[in-house]
Design an enzyme around this catalytic site. Structure first.
Site, PDB file in Angstrom:
ATOM      1  N   ILE A  29       0.850  -1.188   0.000  1.00 56.38           N
ATOM      2  CA  ILE A  29       0.000   0.000   0.000  1.00 56.38           C
ATOM      3  C   ILE A  29       0.887   1.239   0.000  1.00 56.38           C
ATOM      4  O   ILE A  29       1.661   1.465   0.939  1.00 56.38           O
ATOM      5  CB  ILE A  29      -0.933   0.003   1.231  1.00 56.38           C
ATOM      6  CG1 ILE A  29      -1.803  -1.262   1.237  1.00 56.38           C
ATOM      7  CG2 ILE A  29      -1.802   1.258   1.250  1.00 56.38           C
ATOM      8  CD1 ILE A  29      -2.616  -1.439   2.509  1.00 56.38           C
ATOM      9  N   ASP A  30       0.778   2.026  -1.069  1.00 52.35           N
ATOM     10  CA  ASP A  30       1.549   3.261  -1.181  1.00 52.35           C
ATOM     11  C   ASP A  30       0.753   4.402  -0.541  1.00 52.35           C
ATOM     12  O   ASP A  30      -0.418   4.614  -0.890  1.00 52.35           O
ATOM     13  CB  ASP A  30       1.817   3.593  -2.646  1.00 52.35           C
ATOM     14  CG  ASP A  30       2.611   2.504  -3.358  1.00 52.35           C
ATOM     15  OD1 ASP A  30       3.410   1.829  -2.689  1.00 52.35           O
ATOM     16  OD2 ASP A  30       2.423   2.339  -4.582  1.00 52.35           O
ATOM     17  N   VAL A  31       1.388   5.132   0.360  1.00 53.87           N
ATOM     18  CA  VAL A  31       0.691   6.203   1.078  1.00 53.87           C
ATOM     19  C   VAL A  31       1.491   7.497   1.011  1.00 53.87           C
ATOM     20  O   VAL A  31       2.726   7.487   0.951  1.00 53.87           O
ATOM     21  CB  VAL A  31       0.449   5.833   2.564  1.00 53.87           C
ATOM     22  CG1 VAL A  31      -0.392   4.575   2.693  1.00 53.87           C
ATOM     23  CG2 VAL A  31       1.758   5.666   3.324  1.00 53.87           C
TER      24      VAL A  31
END
Length: 258
Positions: free
Chosen positions: A129-131
């Site tokens: 998950i890229d945040v």
């Protein structure tokens, strides 16, 4: 093998090995196979390869490159990039990859997580998950190499991903990527508090103390590092490296030998 894992994360771009800063400025590091040979000698816990081209360019995973990488790799291997369906996953696992990381498809097609976990086992299905912080300073989930804001809250989203069957979750901080200033400890603490599956921190490691800090303060299950293991010194000269087992063990046991 260490209970707490320290995992080199390598980016595939244009057929080579690259490193980015905040998902931009890709810098050529070298040949993936040569890097694997070095990491084999260093007795690395496991390796993670992420193809940053496949999804953006709407391409299939590069099966030939994956086969070459898996054939050379002596440690557990995770691959991510361009994976959209079960048939592609079957091909990749058959090439010798132990884990597949889903990223954009975890948002665009969440049922794929559960379907894959049911067929291959949760331990083989990872979600990355890229945040990053949006215009208002709120941390959101992004896809397409950080270009598309899904507006999803990462703390809420990880619980969905876990419920669907992901065996591990990687949190990749776009804001910290390549900056070498440390991990987003507060976000990782909040995520760890709601998760029962292993949490892997990615984005920000610049020195061994950063690894020690994130294990101690956020209690993550593993860390993944890019810049720390491919750069040397403040001028970022390219040098593939990995600390000796004893050095990591001393670090995690609370020692001061870094």
């Amino acid at each position: 093998m260490l209970q707490k894992r320290v995992i080199p994360c390598l980016l595939l771009h244009k057929g080579g090995l690259y490193k980015t800063e905040k998902f931009k400025k890709p810098t050529y590091i070298g040949d993936p196979i040569n890097a694997i040979k070095i990491f084999n000698e260093k007795e690395v816990d496991e390796l993670m390869f992420l193809d940053i081209d496949a999804t953006i360019l709407h391409k299939e995973p590069n099966y030939k490159m994956i086969e070459d990488i898996a054939g050379e790799c002596f440690m557990p291997l995770c691959y991510g990039g361009g994976v959209k369906n079960i048939e592609q996953m079957k091909k990749i696992y058959a090439l010798g990859v132990e884990k597949i990381s889903l990223s954009s498809q975890a948002i665009l097609n969440p049922p794929l997580i559960g379907e894959a976990a049911g067929i291959f086992g949760s331990q083989s299905v990872m979600v990355t998950i890229d945040v990053k912080k949006d215009f208002w300073g709120k941390t959101k989930v992004f896809i397409h190499n950080g270009k598309t804001n899904t507006k999803l809250n990462p703390i809420e989203f990880v619980t969905i991903v876990e419920r669907l069957g992901a065996g591990e979750i990687v949190i990749n901080s776009i804001d910290n990527d390549g900056m070498m200033n440390g991990y987003d400890i507060e976000l990782l603490k909040a995520l760890k508090a709601v998760l029962n599956v292993p949490l892997i921190a990615l984005g920000g490691a610049g020195k061994m103390e950063h690894i020690k800090e994130v294990f101690e303060q956020a209690n993550v299950d593993a860390v993944a590092c890019g810049s720390l293991f491919v750069y040397q010194g403040p001028l970022k000269g390219v040098l593939i490296s990995y600390p000796p087992y004893e050095q990591i063990q001393t670090l995690l046991d609370g020692g001061t030998h870094l």
